[in-house]
Enzyme design. Sequence first.
Site, PDB file in Angstrom:
ATOM      1  N   ARG A   1       0.816  -1.221   0.000  1.00 38.65           N
ATOM      2  CA  ARG A   1       0.000   0.000   0.000  1.00 38.65           C
ATOM      3  C   ARG A   1       0.843   1.261   0.000  1.00 38.65           C
ATOM      4  O   ARG A   1       0.446   2.279  -0.566  1.00 38.65           O
ATOM      5  CB  ARG A   1      -0.950   0.003   1.196  1.00 38.65           C
TER       6      ARG A   1
ATOM      7  N   LYS B   1     -19.815 -16.390   0.832  1.00 33.77           N
ATOM      8  CA  LYS B   1     -21.261 -16.206   0.971  1.00 33.77           C
ATOM      9  C   LYS B   1     -21.937 -15.507  -0.190  1.00 33.77           C
ATOM     10  O   LYS B   1     -21.408 -14.549  -0.728  1.00 33.77           O
ATOM     11  CB  LYS B   1     -21.526 -15.340   2.205  1.00 33.77           C
TER      12      LYS B   1
ATOM     13  N   GLY C   1     -13.780  -3.442  -0.074  1.00 32.84           N
ATOM     14  CA  GLY C   1     -15.147  -2.944   0.051  1.00 32.84           C
ATOM     15  C   GLY C   1     -15.460  -1.854  -0.971  1.00 32.84           C
ATOM     16  O   GLY C   1     -16.547  -1.849  -1.566  1.00 32.84           O
TER      17      GLY C   1
ATOM     18  N   GLY D   1     -10.413  -8.156  -1.133  1.00 35.96           N
ATOM     19  CA  GLY D   1      -9.215  -8.347  -0.316  1.00 35.96           C
ATOM     20  C   GLY D   1      -8.627  -9.734  -0.443  1.00 35.96           C
ATOM     21  O   GLY D   1      -7.430  -9.898  -0.691  1.00 35.96           O
TER      22      GLY D   1
HETATM   23  P1  ADP Z   1     -12.946 -11.199  -1.306  1.00 34.20           P
HETATM   24  O1  ADP Z   1     -12.271 -10.715  -0.027  1.00 34.20           O
HETATM   25  O2  ADP Z   1     -11.993 -11.383  -2.417  1.00 34.20           O
HETATM   26  O3  ADP Z   1     -14.132 -10.335  -1.657  1.00 34.20           O
HETATM   27  P2  ADP Z   1     -14.541 -13.101   0.155  1.00 34.20           P
HETATM   28  O4  ADP Z   1     -14.171 -12.431   1.439  1.00 34.20           O
HETATM   29  O5  ADP Z   1     -15.937 -12.955  -0.321  1.00 34.20           O
HETATM   30  O6  ADP Z   1     -13.533 -12.662  -1.008  1.00 34.20           O
HETATM   31  O7  ADP Z   1     -14.294 -14.658   0.243  1.00 34.20           O
HETATM   32  C1  ADP Z   1     -13.056 -15.200   0.631  1.00 34.20           C
HETATM   33  C2  ADP Z   1     -13.226 -16.343   1.595  1.00 34.20           C
HETATM   34  O8  ADP Z   1     -14.122 -17.316   1.078  1.00 34.20           O
HETATM   35  C3  ADP Z   1     -11.920 -17.053   1.839  1.00 34.20           C
HETATM   36  O9  ADP Z   1     -11.584 -16.931   3.189  1.00 34.20           O
HETATM   37  C4  ADP Z   1     -12.203 -18.503   1.456  1.00 34.20           C
HETATM   38  O10 ADP Z   1     -11.623 -19.435   2.340  1.00 34.20           O
HETATM   39  C5  ADP Z   1     -13.713 -18.574   1.563  1.00 34.20           C
HETATM   40  N1  ADP Z   1     -14.259 -19.672   0.751  1.00 34.20           N
HETATM   41  C6  ADP Z   1     -14.162 -19.852  -0.572  1.00 34.20           C
HETATM   42  N2  ADP Z   1     -14.757 -21.003  -0.942  1.00 34.20           N
HETATM   43  C7  ADP Z   1     -15.235 -21.579   0.177  1.00 34.20           C
HETATM   44  C8  ADP Z   1     -15.944 -22.782   0.464  1.00 34.20           C
HETATM   45  N3  ADP Z   1     -16.249 -23.652  -0.488  1.00 34.20           N
HETATM   46  N4  ADP Z   1     -16.271 -23.019   1.748  1.00 34.20           N
HETATM   47  C9  ADP Z   1     -15.951 -22.154   2.722  1.00 34.20           C
HETATM   48  N5  ADP Z   1     -15.290 -21.014   2.521  1.00 34.20           N
HETATM   49  C10 ADP Z   1     -14.928 -20.721   1.272  1.00 34.20           C
HETATM   50 MG    MG Z   2     -12.777 -10.973   2.004  1.00 30.46          MG
END
Ligand code: ADP
Ligand code: MG
Length: 398
Positions: free
Chosen positions: A36, A199, A375, A352
Site C-alpha cells: 500500500r 457467501k 469494500g 481483499g
Molecule cells: P474477497 O475478499 O476477495 O471479496 P470473500 O471475502 O468474499 O472474497 O471470500 C473469501 C473467503 O471465502 C476465503 O476466506 C475462502 O476461504 C472462503 N471460501 C471460498 N470457498 C469456500 C468454500 N467452499 N467453503 C468455505 N469457505 C470458502
Molecule cells: Mg474478504
Amino acid sequence: MKKKLVSDVDLRDKRVLLRVDFNVPLSNGIVADDTRIRAALPTIDYLVNQEAALIIISHLGRPKGMVKPEFSLEPVVKHLSTLTDVPVKFVSSTVGDEAEAQVKALKKGEILVLENLRFDPREKQNDREFAAVMASYADVYVNDAFGVSHRAHASVAALPELMGEDAVAGFLLEKEINYASKVLDNPARPFTAILGGKKVSDKIKVIEALLDQVDNLVIGGGMANTFLKASGYQVGISFVEEDKLSLAAALMEKAQKKDVGLYLPVDVVTAKAFSENAEPHYYSIDAIPANEMILDIGPATCEYFATVLKGSKLVVWNGPMGVFEMKPFSDGTRTLAAYLSVCDADIVVGGGDSAAAVTQFGYAQEMSHISTGGGAFLELMEGKELPGLTVLADGVEK
Ligand code: ADP
Ligand code: MG
C-alpha cells in the site's frame, strides 16, 4: 466519473494535503507488507518533484478514536523514508499546536506525515470542525486512498468538500477509476464476471448489478453451494445459506431471461472436516456424499471455466474459488489465476482475499489491474456512488 487530477493543478509553491491508505500490517513495530505504501509512491514522487510542501494523512487499523501507540504511523514513516530521497518528517498528532507548528514550518519539496487520523473520534464521525482544521493546512487536497473512498469519514468526505475545486484525485485513484469505468461504462465483450468467496449474502447486490452488464457469469467458491442446492443437487454438509435458496433460484432465472451464460461447478473437492489436514476427495456434483463438504472447485470445473475465459475480452474476478488458505483446497483458485494470467482479455481483480490469493500464487503482474480496495471495489461494482469520489472536483474532458 472523470475527476480532476493532481496533474491538472498548478502545484508551484502550494501546500498539498495527501490522503493515502497506509493501513499496512505491522509486525513487532515493522512494516510487514509495504504494497500500500508503494502504491502511493507515484503520487508522492510527483508532488515532491513539483516542489509542493507535502502533508500526508492516513489511518492505520482500528484504534477506536483513542491514542493507541501500537497503531502509530511512526513505523510507516520510517519505512517510507527508505523509499524516497527526501527526508520524511513525522508529528505525533493530527491537529493541535504541535501539528500546526510543524505544518507551518514545512518547506517546499519536504514531506510531513501526521499521526493516525483515527486517534481522533471525529475522523469516523465525518466531523466538519476536525476537517476544517486540516483544510486550513493546505491549498490543495489529493485523494489517493481508494480503499477508504466508500467511507464518509472526515478526511475522505468533509475535508474535500471544504476544499471544493481544489480537491483532486491522485494517480492511484485515477487508475482505480479508469478500470472501474472500463467495467461499468462500456465494457469490451464478451464480458465475463467470476464470482466466488464464501457467501452469497455478501455479494447479492454485486451479482444483481453484474447480471445487468455481463455476457457470462461464472460462480465458484462457497457461494456456489447455495446455487447448486437451489438447482436440485445434494451438497452433503456443505456451507449453504438456506434463506438464500429462493434468491439463488431467482438470480438463475434472471440470468436465463437476460441471456447471460451462467456457469456453476461440475465437480468439486470435498472433505469430511473444515481443516487443512482433512483428506481431499473429488466428486462430480451429482455424487457428493452426505457426510462431506465442498471446499473447492474440481479439475473438470477449472477446464470448463477456462473455456468461458478463452472467448472473453474483459474479465472481472471477485472471490476465491475455494478455501485457498488451506493447501488441499487451493488448487481451484490457483488454477483459475493461472488461466487468467495467460488470457488475452483485460483482467480486473477486486476484493481483499482475491487480491491476496493472486499475489500469493505469483500472478499479480499478469493481471491488468488488481484493485487496492476490497469494500470500495465491491461498492463501485454494485453501481453505488462512493462519498470520497463524488466529492472530488470534476475532471476536464481532454
Ligand atoms: P474477497 O475478499 O476477495 O471479496 P470473500 O471475502 O468474499 O472474497 O471470500 C473469501 C473467503 O471465502 C476465503 O476466506 C475462502 O476461504 C472462503 N471460501 C471460498 N470457498 C469456500 C468454500 N467452499 N467453503 C468455505 N469457505 C470458502
Ligand atoms: Mg474478504
